[in-house]
Scaffold this motif. Structure first.
Motif, PDB file in Angstrom:
ATOM      1  N   ARG A 122      20.356 -11.750 -21.559  1.00  0.00           N
ATOM      2  CA  ARG A 122      20.326 -10.952 -20.498  1.00  0.00           C
ATOM      3  C   ARG A 122      21.565  -9.714 -20.560  1.00  0.00           C
ATOM      4  O   ARG A 122      21.152  -8.043 -20.421  1.00  0.00           O
ATOM      5  CB  ARG A 122      20.572 -10.856 -19.547  1.00  0.00           C
ATOM      6  N   ALA A 123      22.947 -10.068 -20.539  1.00  0.00           N
ATOM      7  CA  ALA A 123      23.912  -8.647 -21.397  1.00  0.00           C
ATOM      8  C   ALA A 123      23.385  -8.186 -22.021  1.00  0.00           C
ATOM      9  O   ALA A 123      23.834  -6.748 -21.854  1.00  0.00           O
ATOM     10  CB  ALA A 123      25.019  -9.225 -21.123  1.00  0.00           C
ATOM     11  N   LEU A 124      23.317  -8.917 -23.186  1.00  0.00           N
ATOM     12  CA  LEU A 124      22.661  -7.878 -24.998  1.00  0.00           C
ATOM     13  C   LEU A 124      21.840  -7.281 -24.473  1.00  0.00           C
ATOM     14  O   LEU A 124      21.657  -5.747 -25.689  1.00  0.00           O
ATOM     15  CB  LEU A 124      22.845  -8.946 -25.212  1.00  0.00           C
ATOM     16  N   PRO A 165      41.229   0.823 -12.859  1.00  0.00           N
ATOM     17  CA  PRO A 165      42.037   0.230 -11.740  1.00  0.00           C
ATOM     18  C   PRO A 165      41.232   0.497 -10.558  1.00  0.00           C
ATOM     19  O   PRO A 165      41.236  -1.367  -9.347  1.00  0.00           O
ATOM     20  CB  PRO A 165      42.938   0.688 -11.705  1.00  0.00           C
ATOM     21  N   ASP A 166      40.398   0.712  -9.846  1.00  0.00           N
ATOM     22  CA  ASP A 166      39.602   1.056  -8.797  1.00  0.00           C
ATOM     23  C   ASP A 166      38.549   1.126  -8.250  1.00  0.00           C
ATOM     24  O   ASP A 166      37.907   1.125  -7.183  1.00  0.00           O
ATOM     25  CB  ASP A 166      40.337   2.931  -8.065  1.00  0.00           C
ATOM     26  N   ASP A 167      37.904   1.101  -9.552  1.00  0.00           N
ATOM     27  CA  ASP A 167      35.908   1.119  -9.397  1.00  0.00           C
ATOM     28  C   ASP A 167      35.665   0.495 -10.745  1.00  0.00           C
ATOM     29  O   ASP A 167      35.624   0.861 -11.664  1.00  0.00           O
ATOM     30  CB  ASP A 167      36.087   2.538  -9.439  1.00  0.00           C
ATOM     31  N   PRO A 168      34.861  -0.597 -10.409  1.00  0.00           N
ATOM     32  CA  PRO A 168      35.044  -1.899 -10.747  1.00  0.00           C
ATOM     33  C   PRO A 168      33.350  -1.127 -12.007  1.00  0.00           C
ATOM     34  O   PRO A 168      32.970  -1.633 -12.912  1.00  0.00           O
ATOM     35  CB  PRO A 168      34.656  -3.421 -10.442  1.00  0.00           C
ATOM     36  N   MET A 169      32.631  -0.505 -11.901  1.00  0.00           N
ATOM     37  CA  MET A 169      32.166   0.887 -12.012  1.00  0.00           C
ATOM     38  C   MET A 169      31.915   1.961 -12.934  1.00  0.00           C
ATOM     39  O   MET A 169      30.845   2.460 -13.693  1.00  0.00           O
ATOM     40  CB  MET A 169      30.867   0.884 -10.909  1.00  0.00           C
ATOM     41  N   VAL A 192      22.028  -2.945 -14.708  1.00  0.00           N
ATOM     42  CA  VAL A 192      20.198  -2.597 -14.540  1.00  0.00           C
ATOM     43  C   VAL A 192      20.368  -4.761 -13.441  1.00  0.00           C
ATOM     44  O   VAL A 192      21.210  -5.398 -14.505  1.00  0.00           O
ATOM     45  CB  VAL A 192      20.170  -3.016 -16.054  1.00  0.00           C
ATOM     46  N   ALA A 193      19.800  -4.326 -12.895  1.00  0.00           N
ATOM     47  CA  ALA A 193      19.534  -5.689 -12.171  1.00  0.00           C
ATOM     48  C   ALA A 193      18.659  -6.388 -12.499  1.00  0.00           C
ATOM     49  O   ALA A 193      17.538  -6.264 -12.987  1.00  0.00           O
ATOM     50  CB  ALA A 193      19.794  -4.922 -10.468  1.00  0.00           C
ATOM     51  N   LEU A 240      24.076  -8.128 -13.144  1.00  0.00           N
ATOM     52  CA  LEU A 240      23.869  -6.738 -12.826  1.00  0.00           C
ATOM     53  C   LEU A 240      24.672  -7.068 -14.841  1.00  0.00           C
ATOM     54  O   LEU A 240      25.422  -7.321 -14.843  1.00  0.00           O
ATOM     55  CB  LEU A 240      24.830  -6.205 -12.340  1.00  0.00           C
ATOM     56  N   ALA A 241      23.704  -6.618 -15.493  1.00  0.00           N
ATOM     57  CA  ALA A 241      23.544  -6.178 -16.882  1.00  0.00           C
ATOM     58  C   ALA A 241      24.758  -4.405 -16.934  1.00  0.00           C
ATOM     59  O   ALA A 241      23.883  -4.102 -15.974  1.00  0.00           O
ATOM     60  CB  ALA A 241      22.570  -5.929 -17.187  1.00  0.00           C
ATOM     61  N   ARG A 242      25.644  -4.387 -17.539  1.00  0.00           N
ATOM     62  CA  ARG A 242      26.137  -3.394 -17.644  1.00  0.00           C
ATOM     63  C   ARG A 242      26.040  -2.550 -19.229  1.00  0.00           C
ATOM     64  O   ARG A 242      26.501  -3.834 -20.192  1.00  0.00           O
ATOM     65  CB  ARG A 242      27.319  -3.756 -17.313  1.00  0.00           C
ATOM     66  N   GLY A 243      26.591  -1.811 -19.465  1.00  0.00           N
ATOM     67  CA  GLY A 243      25.904  -1.197 -20.722  1.00  0.00           C
ATOM     68  C   GLY A 243      27.257   0.469 -20.703  1.00  0.00           C
ATOM     69  O   GLY A 243      27.688   0.897 -19.665  1.00  0.00           O
ATOM     70  N   THR A 244      27.743   0.227 -21.986  1.00  0.00           N
ATOM     71  CA  THR A 244      28.688   1.858 -21.791  1.00  0.00           C
ATOM     72  C   THR A 244      28.165   2.934 -22.876  1.00  0.00           C
ATOM     73  O   THR A 244      26.413   2.084 -23.937  1.00  0.00           O
ATOM     74  CB  THR A 244      29.669   1.333 -22.285  1.00  0.00           C
TER      75      THR A 244
END
Length: 803
Positions: free
Chosen positions: A110-112, A335-339, A353-354, A368-372
């Motif tokens: 899911r992360a991938l 450091p103050d916002d993990p998003m 993406v949830a 919660l899958a995150r992307g950059t």
């Protein structure tokens, strides 16, 4: 009381009889109908499915799409559970079926974002590929929804139903095949973890460059990681959760011989891709005949193409290039916002993406899958890692196979209808992933090789060269476009009269473009070339003999070392005698290969485990054996590696060689007895085709998986990768779970002579006599006709039916 016992006994017998009758009835209905006529929605005209005695279907149809409908239909008939596992892997939905043990793999997938990439790739597919996939999908669903009488046993045991197949399921499986063939990201993570305790120079010795080459010059990445205060956990959480991908020391072979060097005067082509062995086999043989389409060979359940095979004009085969098309990036989290994460232009928000991971018998798990800007954050597979890995870093992956325009099915359809070697090479300009060394021969007599796939370009000031995770906020590590697809390595009609690839470096030292630093050592390639050059003319029998060859160049290199080993063990003399008798030929019926590989395992552990760390070393044994590093240490008499840092005395390489010999004899004596002459490599080196998931259930494994003793080793042409790691269920070592998943021999003068074989059997239903039909001939390097010979043994006709 006696009458009571008699009634009880008769009652038990009655229950057994009822159970046996029920099982017999189930076996009768679960096997698919392969004769007669059926009306099914989805075909526009009659489709004939003619099976031979081995269960290989010839699918005859009035159109390409009807033929692909028939392919989907037979895949569902014979390999429905395999389709189900392919779908669940590609979607990250294993835990729904298998419970908590599969949660970590689902998290990683899911992360991938394999399924999300499949959605984008389906939307980007061309009309030809969309029509082919939809026809194939309709064939699968028509069988399940309109024809199937009983679910295969895996569905029954696990209480699962088959959901309708979708085009995205097909696309996702192409990505997972690219994953299986690409392990560069794992090498990056390994270097990162090694950098926690070793300098770059020692890492380059443990993971040495290609023979004759120098290590890529890089910055001191150990200092970089220390400066960032990284911890190895950021790499470990991703690596442990990921499904298995490409491994060193095993790959594939292919070679093609020009007609000037064959007895027929026309080209001959051989191919054997080395992949994880599974039951049923990854491959399914089929022949497709329709206007504009006549192709036969190895298909793969889930895909509407002949992946490897022959058509009316050409034959083709693949080996893995192992390109560096995966780069990992360390992304710094605000450091103050993990998003938010750091970019060259300041802070940016993660794409999110949830996801919901459903777990058999347990509550759902939100994810919660995150992307950059580089790609998905794979380190989230172990839970969000910012805050747990030092000052807030995560790992993102850039990978060509996740691009929207991959078009793997589009490329496969083009290959299936290519009309010449030149046409084949030209069509592959649009091919993206997985990058493969593709050999081809045509009926006009031409032969060629092209390394096809999308190759990223890195900037001149990129001082990490893609070897380790790079700072994602520094633009110099971003990709700078892609290599012109006409500039990848290739050969056409070379003067030597043949082309061979075996995952070795496929270009000369003066080639100006970077493809990879992960080439396989050329033991298999060099042996193939030696055998091809040994005869002025070749035929299919001589090519088959090359596929069966069990000479190990890697063993030959270290045999003088073990023959010089000294030991007071009472079996030492007999063991040395067996080593001399076997030489470097890894025969299943000899003791020498078993002694050699047990010694090599102990020596490798004694030399490297203390510096690498026991836990990391053990974790790597399923994929790496560090043979190239061991060869280098022994050649240099490198006392730094040979000395065990955990002891007070200073061990020499000679002392470690002797000690490993004694350890090996202790191990083998305990397992195989005191008579060395009765030891056999094949008693330990067993090719195991794993069944998902029943190989992990002791009571079911013996029925569902396939096992057969084999010779060879990781470095023989007839490859059978040696696994150092002990099997968690049985404790066995030296099993072979990667090998020639398929063998093909193609005759361009007379296609009726072309031959194929895969590792289990056509049916994926364990009750079928075809489930294990190919196991023994595969182990014996025997084969069956590729094209239909004689009248069919069974004929099923599909006619258009009401929707």
């Amino acid at each position: 009381m006696r009458n009571g016992l008699r009634r009880l006994a008769w009652g038990i017998l009655g229950l057994v009889a009822v159970a046996a009758a029920g099982l017999g009835a189930y076996v009768w209905v679960v096997l698919p109908d392969i004769d007669g006529a059926l009306s099914v929605p989805g075909v526009t005209a009659e489709v004939r499915i003619e099976r031979d005695a081995d269960g290989i279907p010839t699918i005859r149809a009035g159109s390409r799409d009807d033929a692909l409908f028939g392919l989907g239909f037979v895949h569902a008939q014979d390999r429905l559970w395999q389709l189900e596992t392919h779908r669940r892997i590609g979607s990250g939905r294993l835990a729904e079926a298998f419970g908590e043990p599969a949660i970590d793999t689902d998290r990683f997938l899911r992360a991938l974002g394999v399924r999300r990439a499949a959605e984008a790739q389906w939307a980007h597919s061309g009309p030809d590929a969309r029509a082919a996939i939809l026809a194939y999908t309709a064939g699968i669903n028509a069988y399940v929804q309109r024809v199937m009488s009983a679910r295969p046993p895996e569905f029954v045991v696990l209480g699962l139903a088959f959901e309708p197949w979708t085009p995205q399921d097909t696309i996702a499986w192409t990505t997972m095949m690219a994953w299986d063939l690409g392990g560069n990201w794992g090498a990056e993570l390994l270097r990162l973890r090694l950098a926690m305790s070793l300098p770059v120079e020692r890492i380059n010795e443990l993971l040495p460059p290609y023979p004759g080459a120098s290590p890529l010059p890089t910055a001191d990445y150990t200092a970089l990681f220390r400066g960032l205060k990284l911890q190895g956990a950021v790499a470990q959480v991703a690596q442990l959760a990921a499904p298995e991908s490409g491994v060193e020391g095993v790959g594939s072979n292919n070679w093609v011989v020009h007609g000037s060097h064959t007895t027929t005067g026309h080209p001959l082509l051989a191919n054997d891709p080395h992949l994880k062995l599974s039951a049923p086999a990854l491959w399914y043989f089929a022949r497709l005949e329709a206007p504009g389409l006549r192709a036969a060979g190895a298909t793969m359940p889930g895909l509407p193409i002949v992946v490897l095979g022959q058509n009316a004009h050409i034959a083709w085969g693949f080996t893995n290039t192992a390109p560096d098309v995966q780069d990992l990036y360390l992304e710094q989290v605000h450091p103050d916002d993990p998003m938010q994460y750091r970019t060259p232009d300041g802070w940016a928000r993660f794409e999110t993406v949830a996801e919901t991971i459903r777990v058999r018998g347990k509550p759902d798990i939100p994810f919660l899958a995150r992307g950059t800007r580089h790609g998905p954050v794979i380190s989230d597979a172990g839970g969000p890692t910012d805050g747990a890995t030092g000052p807030g870093h995560v790992l993102a992956m850039r990978w060509t196979a996740l691009d929207a325009d991959v078009g793997a099915v589009d490329a496969g359809l083009e290959i299936n209808r290519a009309r010449s070697a030149a046409d084949f090479v030209d069509k592959l300009r649009r091919y993206v992933a997985p990058m493969q060394n593709m050999v081809v021969a045509d009926t006009a007599g031409h032969i060629a090789m092209v390394s096809a796939g999308r190759v990223p370009l890195r900037r001149a000031d990129n001082d990490l060269k893609g070897l380790v995770p790079a700072p994602g906020w520094d633009a110099r590590y971003d990709w700078a476009g892609f290599l012109d697809p006409t500039l990848t390595p290739r050969e056409i009609d070379p003067a030597r009269g043949f082309i061979a690839t075996a995952n070795q470096r496929v270009h000369g030292p003066d080639y100006p473009h970077f493809i990879t630093s992960e080439w396989t050592v050329p033991y298999r390639h060099d042996r193939i070339v030696e055998l091809l050059a040994a005869r002025p003319k070749h035929d299919l029998a001589s090519l088959r003999a090359i596929q069966a060859d069990e000479y190990s160049g890697a063993t030959a290199r270290l045999l003088p070392v073990i023959r010089g080993a000294r030991s007071a063990h009472p079996l030492a003399w007999a063991a040395q005698r067996e080593l001399v008798a076997a030489g470097a030929t890894m025969s299943a019926d000899k003791a020498g290969p078993l002694i050699f590989w047990a010694w090599a395992r102990h020596l490798t552990e004694d030399v490297f485990a203390d510096e690498v760390g026991p836990a990391l070393f053990e974790a790597q044994l399923g994929s790496r054996n560090f043979r190239e590093a061991l060869e280098g240490v022994l050649q240099r008499h490198d006392g730094w590696w040979c000395d065990n840092k955990a002891t007070l005395e200073t061990e020499t390489c000679e002392a470690q060689v002797d000690r490993a010999f004694t350890q090996a004899l202790d191990e083998l004596q305990a397992r195989h007895g005191n008579d060395v002459s009765r030891w056999r490599w094949g008693d330990a080196h067993i090719a195991r085709s794993e069944h998902r998931p029943f190989s992990k259930v002791g009571a079911l494994a013996r029925w569902f998986e396939a096992r057969v003793p084999v010779g060879g080793d990781t470095y023989t042409v007839n490859v059978s990768k040696v696994n150092y790691r002990a099997d968690p269920l049985t404790g066995e070592r030296y099993l072979s779970e990667h090998g020639p998943s398929f063998r093909g021999l193609y005759d361009l003068a007379d296609p009726s002579q072309s031959r194929v074989m895969h590792s289990t059997g056509q049916s994926g239903i364990v009750f079928s006599p075809l489930y294990h039909r190919f196991v023994a001939p595969w182990a014996g390097v025997r084969d069956v006709p590729l094209w239909a010979a004689g009248p069919p043994a069974h004929t099923l006709v599909l006619a258009p039916g009401a929707p």
